[in-house]
Structure formats: C-alpha cells, structure tokens
Design an enzyme around this catalytic site. Sequence first.
Site, PDB file in Angstrom:
ATOM      1  N   THR A  37       0.844  -1.249  -0.067  1.00 30.40           N
ATOM      2  CA  THR A  37       0.109   0.039   0.030  1.00 30.40           C
ATOM      3  C   THR A  37       0.793   1.392  -0.111  1.00 30.40           C
ATOM      4  O   THR A  37       0.964   1.859  -1.177  1.00 30.40           O
ATOM      5  CB  THR A  37      -0.922   0.183   1.150  1.00 30.40           C
ATOM      6  OG1 THR A  37      -1.460  -1.181   1.366  1.00 30.40           O
ATOM      7  CG2 THR A  37      -1.849   1.095   1.101  1.00 30.40           C
TER       8      THR A  37
ATOM      9  N   LEU B 142      -7.060   1.566  -5.160  1.00 30.50           N
ATOM     10  CA  LEU B 142      -6.531   0.707  -3.956  1.00 30.50           C
ATOM     11  C   LEU B 142      -5.479   1.444  -3.281  1.00 30.50           C
ATOM     12  O   LEU B 142      -4.351   1.885  -4.087  1.00 30.50           O
ATOM     13  CB  LEU B 142      -6.264  -0.647  -4.626  1.00 30.50           C
ATOM     14  CG  LEU B 142      -5.555  -1.480  -3.553  1.00 30.50           C
ATOM     15  CD1 LEU B 142      -6.501  -1.863  -2.520  1.00 30.50           C
ATOM     16  CD2 LEU B 142      -4.796  -2.642  -4.034  1.00 30.50           C
ATOM     17  N   SER B 143      -5.557   1.454  -1.913  1.00 31.76           N
ATOM     18  CA  SER B 143      -4.729   1.804  -1.052  1.00 31.76           C
ATOM     19  C   SER B 143      -3.996   3.293  -1.497  1.00 31.76           C
ATOM     20  O   SER B 143      -4.556   4.227  -1.259  1.00 31.76           O
ATOM     21  CB  SER B 143      -3.634   0.521  -1.125  1.00 31.76           C
ATOM     22  OG  SER B 143      -2.506   0.898  -0.167  1.00 31.76           O
ATOM     23  N   ALA B 144      -2.781   3.455  -1.979  1.00 35.53           N
ATOM     24  CA  ALA B 144      -2.035   4.450  -2.196  1.00 35.53           C
ATOM     25  C   ALA B 144      -2.918   5.020  -3.368  1.00 35.53           C
ATOM     26  O   ALA B 144      -3.081   6.314  -3.613  1.00 35.53           O
ATOM     27  CB  ALA B 144      -0.864   4.422  -2.501  1.00 35.53           C
TER      28      ALA B 144
END
Length: 357
Positions: A4, A173-175
Amino acid sequence: MDATLAVSQASPRRKPGGGRLGMLLLVLLLALPMTAHAQFFCSWFPFLCPKACSAPLTEVTNFGSNPGNLKMCTYLPPNLGASRPLVVALHGCTQQAPDYDDETGWIKFASKYRFALLLPQQQQANNSKKCFNWFEAGDNERDKGEALSIRSMIGKIVADAAIDPGRVYVTGLSAGGGMTAVMLATYPELFAGGAIIAGIPYKCANNGSEALGQCGVSLTGQLAPMKDLTPAAWGDLVRNASNHNGQSPRISIWQGTNDTTVNPVDQRELVDQWTNVLGIDQTPDGQDTINGHEHKLYKDSSGNVLVETVLVNGMGHGTPIEPGNADNQCGKVASFIQDAGICSSFHITKFWGIDSP
C-alpha cells in the site's frame, strides 16, 4: 513489503546515488530538465522501471502537462461509441497499470457496459514502491504534481474518445485510494462519482512522516493509529482544496476487516469527511449485506444515496473480487487482488449507475 503505502521509502522524483558513480549520476541528473529525469533513470536501470502499458492497454504520450512524471494507459472497447462514461482506475503500491485492469474486473465491465478506462501508472523514479504520492504536498494539491498529471490525462481521453464529461469516475486501491481522494477533492467538478478501496482521507498527511504517524498506515503489519478529526474538520480540508461550489461526487468506500496495512478505522474517517462535504449526517439511513458483507447507505433528504460503505468481512489488504463468469463476478487473484466472495468493480459500477450498455 506491503503493497500500500511504503511511505518511508517514498521520495518523489528521488534520484539514484551512492559512491562516485552515484555522484556522477546525480550531477548528470541535475543537468537535465525535470521531464527527462525518469527517462535517464530508466535508461540506466531498466529493471527498476515499470513495464509499458501491455495489451489490452495502450500507452498514450504527449497528453499535456505532466509534472508528476506519470504514464498514461488506456483501454477503449471496440464498440465504445460517443458520449460514453470514463472510469479512472489507480493501482496500489508495488502494482502498475497492467496489474489493475483485468485482475480487478474493470476490463470485463468496460467491454460489457461500454465505458472507457484510464489507468495512470506510477514510475519507480518517483516512488521506490510505485505508490502514488497521496501524502506529498507537491502531489496532493490542485494543479500540482501527480494530481495535475492525472487531470491532464483525463482531459486528453475525454477529448480524444468523445467521453461524456458528466460521467467521469475515479477509483483506486490503497495509495491509489489515497490518490482517488486527492482527485475527488482537488478536481470535484470533473467527477460524478468515486470509489475508495482501503484508502485514506484527503489531506490526512502532507509528508511521509505524517502519513506513517497519523493516517493508520502500517509497514509492520501492526495497526497504526489514525487521527480522529471532526466531520467538519475533515470536510474543510476538502472544501479548501478547490473553489468548487457545486455538487460534490458520490462516494463508495470499501475496506477489509482484517487489513493490517490500512487501519479499518480509516473507513470511518472517510465517511466523516465525505458525508460532511456532501451535506449529510454520519448516521446510516439504511443497512443490509452484500454476499454477507456489511453495506451501509447514507442518503440526502430526498432519499438519494450519496455515500455507501462496504466492510468486507475477513479480507486483508487488497481489492475484493469474486472470480467467475456470472454477471456479478469478476477478477483474477493476484498480488493485493483478493477473492473475498464479492466483486467490488461490479457493485461500484451499479452504485455509479453505469451498468448499462
């Protein structure tokens, strides 16, 4: 290393160094214009650079201002037609555009429902783990860095593919989820909706130290603390990001209960932020389950759902999919693409209302 945020290793536009060779490379890099830095880096260290946009994706160059030094990958279904929607999909750390198209189901639904895909791609020269730099002030503000690069890509594909400018959506997603929040906050006039998966509230951090210390982001597998602001304080961070006075985009927020990379508490703070921005309260107006996963709805006074959340039971850090051939199934298991018995891309397209050809 978790996919991430890897913010401790994130140095936007960081250059290679070490010993005399490192000093020589540094001197040569400083002599180059900023736009040439990544090309120089990749010519010397090709094994560290992301692969090109591989089929079925196509790389687009010369898309406009690119201060964030990103790559532009696209997918246009053969029967796209004019005035169709656009989905911008942002990969997580250690991933790249070709890892986030078919694996997540976006290619399937783009082909089925006839919408275009834009998949920006981070470069190793910008971030050692290929994370979008959602936590850097030079990248998370309007008309700066990576945010402006993605804005330029959107302008390019909207013009070239005759996209309906009123039906542009962004997810990640995530970052990539953190950068989704950045795009929704800094360019709200561009988007009709967004979807944040294991992401972070906008302006939770303005540097890597803040990201690791106060945004629920962990590099060790232990849940990290997440700061608790009031909904109004979170909302002000978004309102101060642009001069937008119109309706803000509708938001779908996804999180796994067993995520030890992004604290599940982040989902609550995201709800506080975006319900406040959209002018509704933080009490859900409806709740049910989707394939056994908790689903909450936050509505305005007219009954329109402006924010939804899905808490994916038992899932760790990743984008939830459900492989299969049914209409509501999608995806292929891969790094940080997890079979959780629910296809997030399918339900996000339904929430946005683009699930029709």
